[in-house]
Scaffold this active site. Structure first.
Site, PDB file in Angstrom:
ATOM      1  N   TYR A   1       0.838  -1.192   0.000  1.00  0.00           N
ATOM      2  CA  TYR A   1       0.000   0.000   0.000  1.00  0.00           C
ATOM      3  C   TYR A   1       0.882   1.255   0.000  1.00  0.00           C
ATOM      4  O   TYR A   1       2.087   1.162  -0.167  1.00  0.00           O
ATOM      5  CB  TYR A   1      -1.021  -0.073   1.142  1.00  0.00           C
ATOM      6  CG  TYR A   1      -1.938  -1.277   0.961  1.00  0.00           C
ATOM      7  CD1 TYR A   1      -2.701  -1.403  -0.201  1.00  0.00           C
ATOM      8  CD2 TYR A   1      -1.975  -2.316   1.876  1.00  0.00           C
ATOM      9  CE1 TYR A   1      -3.509  -2.515  -0.423  1.00  0.00           C
ATOM     10  CE2 TYR A   1      -2.776  -3.439   1.661  1.00  0.00           C
ATOM     11  CZ  TYR A   1      -3.535  -3.533   0.504  1.00  0.00           C
ATOM     12  OH  TYR A   1      -4.314  -4.641   0.273  1.00  0.00           O
TER      13      TYR A   1
ATOM     14  N   GLY B   1      -3.604 -13.843  13.035  1.00  0.00           N
ATOM     15  CA  GLY B   1      -4.621 -13.356  12.127  1.00  0.00           C
ATOM     16  C   GLY B   1      -5.744 -14.356  11.949  1.00  0.00           C
ATOM     17  O   GLY B   1      -6.763 -14.314  12.655  1.00  0.00           O
TER      18      GLY B   1
HETATM   19  C1  FNR Z   1      -5.026  -9.909   6.494  1.00  0.00           C
HETATM   20  N1  FNR Z   1      -3.850  -9.208   6.797  1.00  0.00           N
HETATM   21  C2  FNR Z   1      -3.904  -7.835   6.970  1.00  0.00           C
HETATM   22  N2  FNR Z   1      -2.775  -7.144   7.311  1.00  0.00           N
HETATM   23  C3  FNR Z   1      -2.846  -5.814   7.586  1.00  0.00           C
HETATM   24  O1  FNR Z   1      -1.825  -5.219   7.923  1.00  0.00           O
HETATM   25  N3  FNR Z   1      -4.043  -5.153   7.525  1.00  0.00           N
HETATM   26  C4  FNR Z   1      -5.201  -5.767   7.174  1.00  0.00           C
HETATM   27  O2  FNR Z   1      -6.274  -5.139   7.143  1.00  0.00           O
HETATM   28  C5  FNR Z   1      -5.130  -7.149   6.842  1.00  0.00           C
HETATM   29  N4  FNR Z   1      -6.235  -7.828   6.429  1.00  0.00           N
HETATM   30  C6  FNR Z   1      -6.236  -9.201   6.308  1.00  0.00           C
HETATM   31  C7  FNR Z   1      -7.438  -9.875   6.059  1.00  0.00           C
HETATM   32  C8  FNR Z   1      -7.461 -11.266   6.030  1.00  0.00           C
HETATM   33  C9  FNR Z   1      -8.769 -11.975   5.814  1.00  0.00           C
HETATM   34  C10 FNR Z   1      -6.244 -11.981   6.231  1.00  0.00           C
HETATM   35  C11 FNR Z   1      -6.261 -13.494   6.237  1.00  0.00           C
HETATM   36  C12 FNR Z   1      -5.061 -11.304   6.437  1.00  0.00           C
HETATM   37  C13 FNR Z   1      -2.637  -9.937   7.205  1.00  0.00           C
HETATM   38  C14 FNR Z   1      -2.765 -10.408   8.660  1.00  0.00           C
HETATM   39  O3  FNR Z   1      -2.717  -9.313   9.560  1.00  0.00           O
HETATM   40  C15 FNR Z   1      -1.630 -11.391   9.058  1.00  0.00           C
HETATM   41  O4  FNR Z   1      -0.391 -10.757   8.918  1.00  0.00           O
HETATM   42  C16 FNR Z   1      -1.665 -12.653   8.215  1.00  0.00           C
HETATM   43  O5  FNR Z   1      -2.969 -13.212   8.198  1.00  0.00           O
HETATM   44  C17 FNR Z   1      -0.702 -13.706   8.742  1.00  0.00           C
HETATM   45  O6  FNR Z   1      -1.030 -14.097  10.040  1.00  0.00           O
HETATM   46  P1  FNR Z   1      -1.780 -15.518  10.331  1.00  0.00           P
HETATM   47  O7  FNR Z   1      -3.115 -15.452   9.692  1.00  0.00           O
HETATM   48  O8  FNR Z   1      -0.909 -16.583   9.713  1.00  0.00           O
HETATM   49  O9  FNR Z   1      -1.813 -15.590  11.821  1.00  0.00           O
END
Ligand code: FNR
Length: 376
Positions: A192, A334
């Site tokens: 972004y 997440g």
């Molecule tokens: C995200 N991620 C994300 N990151 C961020 O900085 N802002 C956001 O709004 C989002 N939105 C988002 C939506 C969805 C549905 C997913 C699955 C992921 C990334 C998230 O914060 C995280 O870094 C990743 O999901 C990896 O962590 P987990 O899921 O392996 O615990």
């Protein structure tokens, strides 16, 4: 059925970030869910309930929230730039606090990952350089349905346009604090706007905001400076996705670029630095993990002297190990938090986890949002 408690858990040891005392180190990662109330992208009662259910996190980091209309890139994401949105977030913060939780609001400007249908006056989205992102965004069609759309070639920002964005970040932080959240997280990752300035692949500017590492990091640091001046010490986090490739990111010298940023972030009294493992950036699983990542994260950990939060693919065991090894101070989860509103308790007691359903991640109703059951 009873579960043995970990008696020497590092993950469940308390920690202080700025003025806040957190009971443990299981944070909720920022998660876009595209369910803000309409019209106006205003958090509503369903969003309040979702965050209330997850208030046992040591710290909730809200879904990415646009700082301005120009900063929006996807349908139905919430904002923090209108009076109605501030009131919506006030209800979220109050509900989380009533349950004893803490919440930071993630501040978002998507830059080139947008579409004229979101932009004031139907303008082209803005970016460091007129280079399109290799990706699509999610827009609303004439019938009100969400559809994927190509992103156009953006317009390169003028220096006056950049200064306006810094002001928008500051105003958004002020609005967030007025809504009663405990702090803000600056979203500087996932391809972004701020990431577009940092990475050499997307920043071809020749002015004070492009070229050298110092120049490419300038906008992020100006935003950090403006926001910390606004909200005070210990209430601002910064999220980076070093070496992420989502939305066309790539840097010629990642160790030098992100090492510089980690060093410079020591100049402000931040709440924490939040880094995401490159294997899982946004919702895209990268199949090639650059071996330089591990060295880079250790280097950033050593260079940055404050609290470090890590996210990306963690479970109870790997999170415990990361804290015990000193790799991180806090772990953000997440997808596990999407499906397990009571995730800290489940990790603490080794209870089984609900499985998240990717089909309901973005948009829709309470299904796959507020209907995941607690274990007890
Ligand atoms: C995200 N991620 C994300 N990151 C961020 O900085 N802002 C956001 O709004 C989002 N939105 C988002 C939506 C969805 C549905 C997913 C699955 C992921 C990334 C998230 O914060 C995280 O870094 C990743 O999901 C990896 O962590 P987990 O899921 O392996 O615990």
């Amino acid at each position: 059925m009873t579960y043995p408690l970990l008696t020497t858990s590092h993950l469940f040891a308390p920690i202080e970030i700025g003025p806040l005392k957190l009971n443990h180190r299981v944070a909720m990662a920022p998660l876009t869910r595209s369910r803000a109330g309409q019209p106006g992208n205003v958090p509503d009662a369903m969003n309040v309930e979702y965050y209330r259910q997850r208030a046992s996190a040591a710290l909730i980091i809200s879904e990415a929230t646009q700082i301005s209309q120009q900063g929006q890139g996807y349908a139905w994401t919430p904002g923090i730039h209108t009076p109605e949105q501030i009131e919506g977030w006030r209800a979220v913060a109050a509900a989380v606090h009533a349950e004893g939780g803490r919440i930071f609001l993630q501040l978002w400007h998507v830059g080139r990952v947008s579409h004229p249908s979101f932009q004031p006056g139907g303008a082209l989205p803005v970016a460091p350089s007129a280079l399109p992102a290799p990706g699509k965004t999610f827009v609303v069609d004439a019938s009100g349905k969400g559809v994927w759309a190509d992103v156009p070639t953006p317009q390169a920002l003028t220096t006056a346009g950049i200064a306006e964005i810094v002001r928008d970040y500051r105003q958004a932080a002020r609005n967030a604090m007025a809504a009663g959240v405990d702090g803000v997280e600056i979203h500087a990752g996932n391809g972004y706007l701020l990431d577009q300035f940092i990475n050499s692949a997307s920043n071809h500017r020749t002015d004070a905001y492009g070229g050298s590492i110092e120049n490419r990091a300038r906008l992020l640091l100006e935003v950090v400076d403006a926001i910390t001046a606004e909200v005070g010490p210990g209430r601002v986090g910064v999220r980076l996705t070093p070496m992420g490739r989502f939305m066309g990111m790539g840097d010629a010298t990642p160790a030098a670029t992100f090492g510089y940023i980690a060093r410079r972030l020591n100049d402000w009294p931040l709440a924490y630095l939040h880094l995401v493992e490159p294997a899982m950036v946004g919702t895209v699983k990268d199949d090639i993990v650059d071996p330089r990542w591990d060295a880079l994260i250790l280097d950033m950990r050593a260079t940055y002297h404050g609290v470090v939060m890590l996210a990306g693919g963690y479970d109870a065991r790997s999170a415990e190990k990361a804290i015990a090894d000193g790799r991180a101070d806090i772990i953000a989860f997440g997808r596990p938090f999407i499906a397990n509103p009571d995730l800290p308790w489940r990790l603490r007691t080794s209870a089984a986890l609900n499985t998240p359903d990717p089909a309901t991640f973005f948009g829709g109703t309470a299904v796959g949002y507020t209907d995941y059951p607690k274990a007890a």
